[in-house]
Motif scaffolding. Sequence first.
Motif, PDB file in Angstrom:
ATOM      1  N   SER A   1       5.430  -6.475  14.993  1.00 21.20           N
ATOM      2  CA  SER A   1       6.737  -6.639  14.355  1.00 21.20           C
ATOM      3  C   SER A   1       6.768  -7.814  13.375  1.00 21.20           C
ATOM      4  O   SER A   1       7.573  -7.841  12.462  1.00 21.20           O
ATOM      5  N   ASP A   2       5.876  -8.812  13.586  1.00 20.02           N
ATOM      6  CA  ASP A   2       5.914  -9.957  12.676  1.00 20.02           C
ATOM      7  C   ASP A   2       4.972  -9.779  11.479  1.00 20.02           C
ATOM      8  O   ASP A   2       4.774 -10.711  10.706  1.00 20.02           O
TER       9      ASP A   2
ATOM     10  N   VAL B   1       6.528 -13.123   3.010  1.00 23.92           N
ATOM     11  CA  VAL B   1       7.177 -13.879   4.085  1.00 23.92           C
ATOM     12  C   VAL B   1       8.271 -13.069   4.777  1.00 23.92           C
ATOM     13  O   VAL B   1       9.055 -13.626   5.542  1.00 23.92           O
ATOM     14  N   ILE B   2       8.340 -11.776   4.495  1.00 22.72           N
ATOM     15  CA  ILE B   2       9.370 -10.951   5.131  1.00 22.72           C
ATOM     16  C   ILE B   2       8.705 -10.086   6.208  1.00 22.72           C
ATOM     17  O   ILE B   2       7.895  -9.213   5.890  1.00 22.72           O
ATOM     18  N   PRO B   3       9.023 -10.329   7.485  1.00 23.18           N
ATOM     19  CA  PRO B   3       8.417  -9.519   8.546  1.00 23.18           C
ATOM     20  C   PRO B   3       9.021  -8.110   8.559  1.00 23.18           C
ATOM     21  O   PRO B   3      10.205  -7.940   8.261  1.00 23.18           O
TER      22      PRO B   3
ATOM     23  N   SER C   1       9.904  -6.393  10.938  1.00 21.30           N
ATOM     24  CA  SER C   1      10.985  -6.225  11.921  1.00 21.30           C
ATOM     25  C   SER C   1      12.359  -6.413  11.275  1.00 21.30           C
ATOM     26  O   SER C   1      13.381  -6.047  11.837  1.00 21.30           O
ATOM     27  N   MET C   2      12.387  -6.996  10.091  1.00 23.68           N
ATOM     28  CA  MET C   2      13.660  -7.225   9.393  1.00 23.68           C
ATOM     29  C   MET C   2      14.114  -5.970   8.646  1.00 23.68           C
ATOM     30  O   MET C   2      15.225  -5.937   8.116  1.00 23.68           O
TER      31      MET C   2
END
Lengths: 458, 159
Positions: free
Chosen positions: B17-18, B59-61, B63-64
């Motif tokens: 997820s990360d 820098v956007i995982p 999971s977002m």
Amino acid sequence: MTWRVAGTLAFLTLFLGGVAAFYAVEAEIAVIAPPDKNSFTTEEISRGKNLAAIGNCATCHTSDAGAAFSGGRAFKTAFGTIHSTNITPEPETGVGKWSLQAFSRAMRRGVDRSGQHLYPAFPYDHFTKLTDDDVRALYAFVMTRTQVKTNASINQMRFPFSYRPLIAGWKLLYFRDKQYKPDPTIGAELNRGLYLVDGLGHCGACHTARNALGAERPTAYLSGGESDGWVAYAINKQSPAPSKWTEASLAHYLKTGWASEHGISRGPMAAVTANLASVADADVAAIAKYIARLMDARELPARTTTSTTDTDRSFTASTDSLAYQTIADNRSPGSELFAGACGGCHSSSRAQPYGGLNLRLSSAINAPDPTNIINVVNFGLMPPQGRPGPIMPPFSGAISNEQLVELLNYMRATFSDKTPWLDLPALVARQRARLPQIENTPTHDGQADASRSQVRLP
Amino acid sequence: MITLEVNGEKHELNAESDTPLLYALRDELALNGAKFGCGLGQCGACTVLIDGNAVLSCVIPISMLANRKITTIEGLTKGGKLGVLPSAFIEENAAQCGYCIAGMIMRAEALLRRNPNPDDNTIRDHMEPNLCRCGTHMRILKAIHRAVSTSAAIAGTRS
């Protein structure tokens, strides 16, 4: 009491005050021929320059696209929108025809050359403390700037606040016309710090909470306030900083805009530290000494002799000793977001500024109000305009309000020992709506010509 | 399992997820337009759109990103026909080494979707986060201006 009733009472109070002050109408001060630049000494001008940087004058009196000191920056207040004025020595639209007497009256009593009362957004409630010498030096500096002709911006104050004589009533209630008198019980450096913090530096304009009529509350002296959608932290013994500020770390922070055990100055403070970068070391040290004393009032008597040689400990100390809690074992939506979006910098072992701050040291996460950390996650941290500085990327384009709430709850629980923040969804939504205002917070020191020096397209 | 909607197509991903969106795009979906530059969200080479906003995908995982619409530079090409911005960048020879260009185009795309007729200052302010080490900024700006006029011309022939 409803706001309507409060508003009516406020109006009546101000109106009566205005009537009372009618008997003390201020006279116009005659125009003068613009003074010759050579009539000021170099020493006076450079002293004025140092003082103007402490007063952060250029930040408010320079608009984003405008020339230095030419005014026109809009300020949205609870009472309407007002604009800063042109304080270049241009004779028609600036202050070129103002005598020293007129300048001094404006600075210390909030009345312009024509006799009109000035809105207290111009912090004459602080500048009133200025000494005659410092007013003269500031006058010399102002009158030797480059002349810029501008169009006056029209203020949009709501009635009754658009009626300037009411300001006389406000002054009657809240303004104390008082030059600074040194306190003989504290040393010279603390006196200097007190004078600069309460006077020209007007720290309280942001760091002290205001009452319904926009006056600083004396009982809340430097206990924290608000500015442009950001929280200005308490800078007295209620400071939320998890790591103790020292004179040395404060001086370093004020000069450079960051301290390794606290982080970097952003929001409206970015412009303040950008200006202080050019200020005499002794003055910054005096400010730091006074603020450090306020933050640690209990140690007051001993601190007056604090040496400044224990210095750089706070800047070189490794933050590794403050270990992070293990994130991996305890997965939650917040911890996953943190690991993916934040951990790459904030859990890394890279030293600042290439690595992020160890968030256990973050005032934003330890503060009673989460406004600033919401702003920082949404909008990131941009370097001050025209200067190098650490960067944090913005996340507002990707993170939803619900995700931000999860992330904030996780960070609060993990990096502070404080109780959870209340009303996060509402606060997050409020700050999201303030995005344009926060993105437009000036970060420049305004000292250079802020107009764009661009290569134009052919 | 996380579902990502990229350029209008849904993809089921079996990734942590990360995982940064950039890694998922390049390594799982073979969408190699977005580039890895600094990996710290500071250079803009990895810029893509999420619901129309320019974001730094490194820098956007992921999971977002459930239920969000992701657009990469590949998504600007429809049926083999280049979009207005990529064409304008080619016509202005805006690329030197080309590494920053996909990010530049995507950031410009975010602006033009919101404001089809931005002035020069607006373009400069908007493009500020993206870096070009070759220094082709002037050509990049010209390309964006060209795209603005092209779009206006297209809109003009439609109406």
